[in-house]
Design an enzyme around this catalytic site. Sequence first.
Site, PDB file in Angstrom:
ATOM      1  N   ALA A  55     -44.171 -43.391 -26.645  1.00  0.00           N
ATOM      2  CA  ALA A  55     -44.659 -44.553 -27.388  1.00  0.00           C
ATOM      3  C   ALA A  55     -45.673 -45.265 -26.503  1.00  0.00           C
ATOM      4  O   ALA A  55     -45.624 -45.148 -25.273  1.00  0.00           O
ATOM      5  CB  ALA A  55     -43.489 -45.471 -27.707  1.00  0.00           C
ATOM      6  N   GLY A  67     -40.948 -41.104 -26.612  1.00  0.00           N
ATOM      7  CA  GLY A  67     -41.143 -40.958 -28.054  1.00  0.00           C
ATOM      8  C   GLY A  67     -41.802 -39.639 -28.410  1.00  0.00           C
ATOM      9  O   GLY A  67     -41.631 -39.138 -29.526  1.00  0.00           O
ATOM     10  N   GLU A  83     -39.028 -37.298 -28.652  1.00  0.00           N
ATOM     11  CA  GLU A  83     -38.222 -37.662 -29.833  1.00  0.00           C
ATOM     12  C   GLU A  83     -38.908 -37.201 -31.118  1.00  0.00           C
ATOM     13  O   GLU A  83     -38.258 -36.760 -32.060  1.00  0.00           O
ATOM     14  CB  GLU A  83     -37.989 -39.179 -29.845  1.00  0.00           C
ATOM     15  CG  GLU A  83     -37.055 -39.598 -28.704  1.00  0.00           C
ATOM     16  CD  GLU A  83     -36.995 -41.103 -28.536  1.00  0.00           C
ATOM     17  OE1 GLU A  83     -38.055 -41.704 -28.241  1.00  0.00           O
ATOM     18  OE2 GLU A  83     -35.926 -41.689 -28.703  1.00  0.00           O
ATOM     19  N   GLU A 116     -37.612 -43.249 -20.526  1.00  0.00           N
ATOM     20  CA  GLU A 116     -37.562 -44.659 -20.945  1.00  0.00           C
ATOM     21  C   GLU A 116     -36.826 -45.538 -19.955  1.00  0.00           C
ATOM     22  O   GLU A 116     -37.198 -46.702 -19.735  1.00  0.00           O
ATOM     23  CB  GLU A 116     -36.903 -44.785 -22.319  1.00  0.00           C
ATOM     24  CG  GLU A 116     -37.729 -44.263 -23.476  1.00  0.00           C
ATOM     25  CD  GLU A 116     -37.529 -42.778 -23.768  1.00  0.00           C
ATOM     26  OE1 GLU A 116     -37.018 -42.053 -22.891  1.00  0.00           O
ATOM     27  OE2 GLU A 116     -37.882 -42.347 -24.876  1.00  0.00           O
TER      28      GLU A 116
HETATM   29  C1  3H9 Z   1     -41.062 -44.580 -25.221  1.00  0.00           C
HETATM   30  O1  3H9 Z   1     -41.602 -43.547 -25.538  1.00  0.00           O
HETATM   31  C2  3H9 Z   1     -40.022 -45.250 -26.070  1.00  0.00           C
HETATM   32  C3  3H9 Z   1     -39.520 -44.350 -27.143  1.00  0.00           C
HETATM   33  O2  3H9 Z   1     -38.181 -44.042 -26.947  1.00  0.00           O
HETATM   34  C4  3H9 Z   1     -39.814 -44.863 -28.518  1.00  0.00           C
HETATM   35  C5  3H9 Z   1     -39.279 -46.175 -28.895  1.00  0.00           C
HETATM   36  C6  3H9 Z   1     -39.551 -46.635 -30.332  1.00  0.00           C
HETATM   37  N1  3H9 Z   1     -48.389 -45.844 -23.107  1.00  0.00           N
HETATM   38  O3  3H9 Z   1     -50.264 -42.065 -15.391  1.00  0.00           O
HETATM   39  P1  3H9 Z   1     -51.709 -41.785 -15.605  1.00  0.00           P
HETATM   40  C7  3H9 Z   1     -51.962 -44.578 -19.653  1.00  0.00           C
HETATM   41  S1  3H9 Z   1     -41.470 -45.367 -23.794  1.00  0.00           S
HETATM   42  C8  3H9 Z   1     -49.540 -46.462 -22.808  1.00  0.00           C
HETATM   43  O4  3H9 Z   1     -52.684 -42.390 -14.678  1.00  0.00           O
HETATM   44  P2  3H9 Z   1     -51.251 -39.008 -15.044  1.00  0.00           P
HETATM   45  C9  3H9 Z   1     -51.902 -45.068 -18.224  1.00  0.00           C
HETATM   46  O5  3H9 Z   1     -51.641 -46.459 -18.162  1.00  0.00           O
HETATM   47  C10 3H9 Z   1     -42.716 -44.349 -23.071  1.00  0.00           C
HETATM   48  N2  3H9 Z   1     -50.380 -46.015 -21.841  1.00  0.00           N
HETATM   49  O6  3H9 Z   1     -51.996 -40.225 -15.731  1.00  0.00           O
HETATM   50  C11 3H9 Z   1     -53.287 -44.710 -17.737  1.00  0.00           C
HETATM   51  O7  3H9 Z   1     -54.182 -45.703 -18.204  1.00  0.00           O
HETATM   52  P3  3H9 Z   1     -55.436 -46.149 -17.319  1.00  0.00           P
HETATM   53  C12 3H9 Z   1     -42.123 -43.142 -22.450  1.00  0.00           C
HETATM   54  C13 3H9 Z   1     -50.029 -44.923 -21.173  1.00  0.00           C
HETATM   55  O8  3H9 Z   1     -51.970 -37.808 -15.470  1.00  0.00           O
HETATM   56  C14 3H9 Z   1     -53.593 -43.408 -18.479  1.00  0.00           C
HETATM   57  O9  3H9 Z   1     -52.720 -43.385 -19.596  1.00  0.00           O
HETATM   58  N3  3H9 Z   1     -43.153 -42.387 -21.742  1.00  0.00           N
HETATM   59  C15 3H9 Z   1     -48.837 -44.247 -21.430  1.00  0.00           C
HETATM   60  O10 3H9 Z   1     -51.047 -39.272 -13.601  1.00  0.00           O
HETATM   61  C16 3H9 Z   1     -53.350 -42.174 -17.634  1.00  0.00           C
HETATM   62  O11 3H9 Z   1     -52.031 -42.244 -17.097  1.00  0.00           O
HETATM   63  C17 3H9 Z   1     -43.420 -42.598 -20.444  1.00  0.00           C
HETATM   64  O12 3H9 Z   1     -42.799 -43.405 -19.797  1.00  0.00           O
HETATM   65  C18 3H9 Z   1     -47.987 -44.749 -22.459  1.00  0.00           C
HETATM   66  N4  3H9 Z   1     -46.837 -44.137 -22.793  1.00  0.00           N
HETATM   67  O13 3H9 Z   1     -49.788 -38.991 -15.676  1.00  0.00           O
HETATM   68  C19 3H9 Z   1     -44.517 -41.760 -19.869  1.00  0.00           C
HETATM   69  N5  3H9 Z   1     -48.749 -43.188 -20.595  1.00  0.00           N
HETATM   70  O14 3H9 Z   1     -56.249 -44.897 -17.132  1.00  0.00           O
HETATM   71  C20 3H9 Z   1     -45.485 -42.638 -19.122  1.00  0.00           C
HETATM   72  C21 3H9 Z   1     -49.858 -43.204 -19.848  1.00  0.00           C
HETATM   73  O15 3H9 Z   1     -56.078 -47.218 -18.131  1.00  0.00           O
HETATM   74  N6  3H9 Z   1     -46.632 -41.898 -18.621  1.00  0.00           N
HETATM   75  N7  3H9 Z   1     -50.633 -44.244 -20.179  1.00  0.00           N
HETATM   76  O16 3H9 Z   1     -54.845 -46.659 -16.031  1.00  0.00           O
HETATM   77  C22 3H9 Z   1     -46.568 -41.106 -17.558  1.00  0.00           C
HETATM   78  O17 3H9 Z   1     -45.534 -40.859 -16.986  1.00  0.00           O
HETATM   79  C23 3H9 Z   1     -47.871 -40.542 -17.055  1.00  0.00           C
HETATM   80  O18 3H9 Z   1     -48.901 -41.339 -17.587  1.00  0.00           O
HETATM   81  C24 3H9 Z   1     -48.152 -39.070 -17.442  1.00  0.00           C
HETATM   82  C25 3H9 Z   1     -49.599 -38.711 -17.019  1.00  0.00           C
HETATM   83  C26 3H9 Z   1     -47.147 -38.164 -16.706  1.00  0.00           C
HETATM   84  C27 3H9 Z   1     -48.017 -38.860 -18.919  1.00  0.00           C
END
Ligand code: 3H9
Length: 707
Positions: free
Chosen positions: A63, A109, A112, A132
């Site tokens: 999400a 998400g 999910e 999460e």
């Molecule tokens: C969830 O899903 C809740 C559910 O249960 C549903 C409930 C209803 N959202 O990390 P990076 C941005 S909770 C918004 O540098 P990488 C990040 O800020 C979510 N933005 O790249 C960055 O922006 P900027 C569960 C996001 O290659 C850019 O994308 N999911 C999100 O080193 C690049 O990110 C997580 O917790 C997001 N979800 O790593 C996963 N994700 O360039 C969170 C990323 O402006 N994400 N951004 O600074 C990660 O772990 C890493 O971003 C990922 C890529 C491994 C995907």
Amino acid sequence: MSDFVKYSIQDRVAVLTIDNPPVNALAQGVWEAVDQAVARAGADPEADAIVLIGAGTTFVAGADINVFKTLKTREQSLERSARTHALLKRLEDVGKPLVAAIHGNALGGGLELAQACHYRVATADAKVGQPEVLLGIIPGAGGTQRLPRLCGAELALQMATDGKPVAAPKAKAAGIIDEIVDGDLLKGAIAFARSRAGDHGIRKTREVALDANASRAGVEACQRLRSSFKAPKGVRAPFAVIDGVEAAMTLPFEQGSLRERELFADCVVSTESKALRHLFFAERDAAKVPDVPKDTPAGDIKCAAVVGAGTMGGGIAMSYANAGIPVLLKEVDDVALQRGLATIRKNYESSVAKGRLTQQAYERTMGLITPTTSYDGFAGVDIVVEAVFENMDLKKKTFAELGAVTRPDCVLASNTSTLDIDEFAQSSGRPGQVIGHHFFSPANIMKLLEIVRGRETSKSVVATSVKLGKRLAKVPVVVGNCFGFVANRMLAYYMREAYLLLEEGATVPQIDRVLTDFGLPVGPYGMQDIAGIDVGARIRQYLASIGKTRAEGPQSEVPDRLFEMGRYGQKTGAGWYKYEAGSRERIPDPLIDQLAAEAAAKRGIARRRIDDDEILARITTALANEGARVLEDGYASRAGDIDVIYCYGFGFPRHRGGPMFYAETVGLKTVLSRVEEYRARFGDYWEPAPLLERMVAEGKGFYDGAA
Ligand code: 3H9
């Protein structure tokens, strides 16, 4: 149809491509676009089956984390997740085989969404996870209910409580993934979908029945984990995950889902979640330096050198080797070199013994470290990290030598933690290439990398350092060149209060306990016994020699008395605590109280009983007030940078968001009134930071509502 999902038909399969760069996060509108596209495919006579895939480098990373900010109340959250749950149920009921095709990551998400599809295929290098909990929430789109139905409670609990992703082959073995696709993912997914077209009784995850044995075992797994899970005090999300999975084991899907929604709603409005979400973005923002544009050329570091094979130098060389970068490791003579190498080997061997590293990987990594006692080969390296003793003359001499033996474009980094970079940068003849790379001990483990900009450091050297920091698997934060930089400058205020509280009547175990109850892994005194009391004492001696002190205010004599007594901490068997041979158990020592009483008498302080609240309030207020000065002086670009530094450098509890974020949760008005109260009680060294005063006067916060 929305731009978020592209629709096409290939081989009678509807291909729905989610396209929301950079990570296809399920932002406002994306969920709905998926919903509409699936409905269209369901009704499309040209489509016998459906494939859902991500554009770009990944499936869906979850999400959109920004969306949670808009959920101000529990009721709003309940309403929103009821809609999401209903949406996922509609996908599951589409009536044609719906296949998720996963590459890159399917997280939160994203996973999910894939669970609500009937099948999941993935590339071998894909990862799936429920992270999460790292954001202080639980899977809120059915994950606590569907995941255990796919892979059993044990793995679901593990994934959703540690938040670590699982590689596709393991996910396949566990039942989360149905097929690993070799070669082109879309082609493989279409073939898979076609093979399922016309299936009677499409498998819906929510209808997977759990037999009585599986339910019982699942409940037991939940109970075991609930009593054994180790989390800092005050952390709630992992326990909410366990409650959610337990509901999946004991309740029908609908009721379990309702329970999930309630648990999610409790979490999403919690301070814990706000703090962790703040850190998620703060960590990424820290790599963005306001006056260093994104397109600033950042060099590639292909090979490196480290000068000094002591504790820090050895750990830094390991960090490079771990990242696959060949590194020369230089010492003054063979004896020192062999000593340094022996420590490195011991560290790696211990990782091999613990099963964290294979023998092969150890040999390969060790092979990247080339020991030397000369500057031969330095002309070919892209960066040198200096890690010699903290002595200005020695640094000047070293930088003069480095200036002579390296290429003009070589980055010249220093691991100093106490000395003025600008002073020795000149000796290199290339101050634009000189920068601080302040690692924390043990350098191969600690994630924080303070990147210290000198007066003349070039922007491209800053950009190169940030890029390199990420490659070294560190969290890079760029700071300015003041004494102690940001981390140690603030630490000095943290320690000052700890020392003064001791003199005034608190005890070492009490102060440590208050901080560990707050969520730190170790209190200030336990930490100093690990780091070495001699380290701080030598810094104080050096500062005294140049007429300075580390922090404003009275200087306690107690740590220096311990130093004079040779009580350096764990390494000498005694420091703030006593230690039995071979043990790290902290045994309180009445001698400390005696020394504190003597120091108090000298300063004319009447000792008193100090309660826990005062200890926490004084220590955290000292940190926030100094943090505000650091910000105002421009040594940190944002309050979030300070939070990241303190969480990664000193174990400030992440669920509190860092010292500046915590101050905001306390209320800046309260923080300021505390500073004023302490000033009246203890003296003018408790001077409010002007920025703090201004913010309170203007009703503003450090983050302008970013949390
Ligand atoms: C969830 O899903 C809740 C559910 O249960 C549903 C409930 C209803 N959202 O990390 P990076 C941005 S909770 C918004 O540098 P990488 C990040 O800020 C979510 N933005 O790249 C960055 O922006 P900027 C569960 C996001 O290659 C850019 O994308 N999911 C999100 O080193 C690049 O990110 C997580 O917790 C997001 N979800 O790593 C996963 N994700 O360039 C969170 C990323 O402006 N994400 N951004 O600074 C990660 O772990 C890493 O971003 C990922 C890529 C491994 C995907």
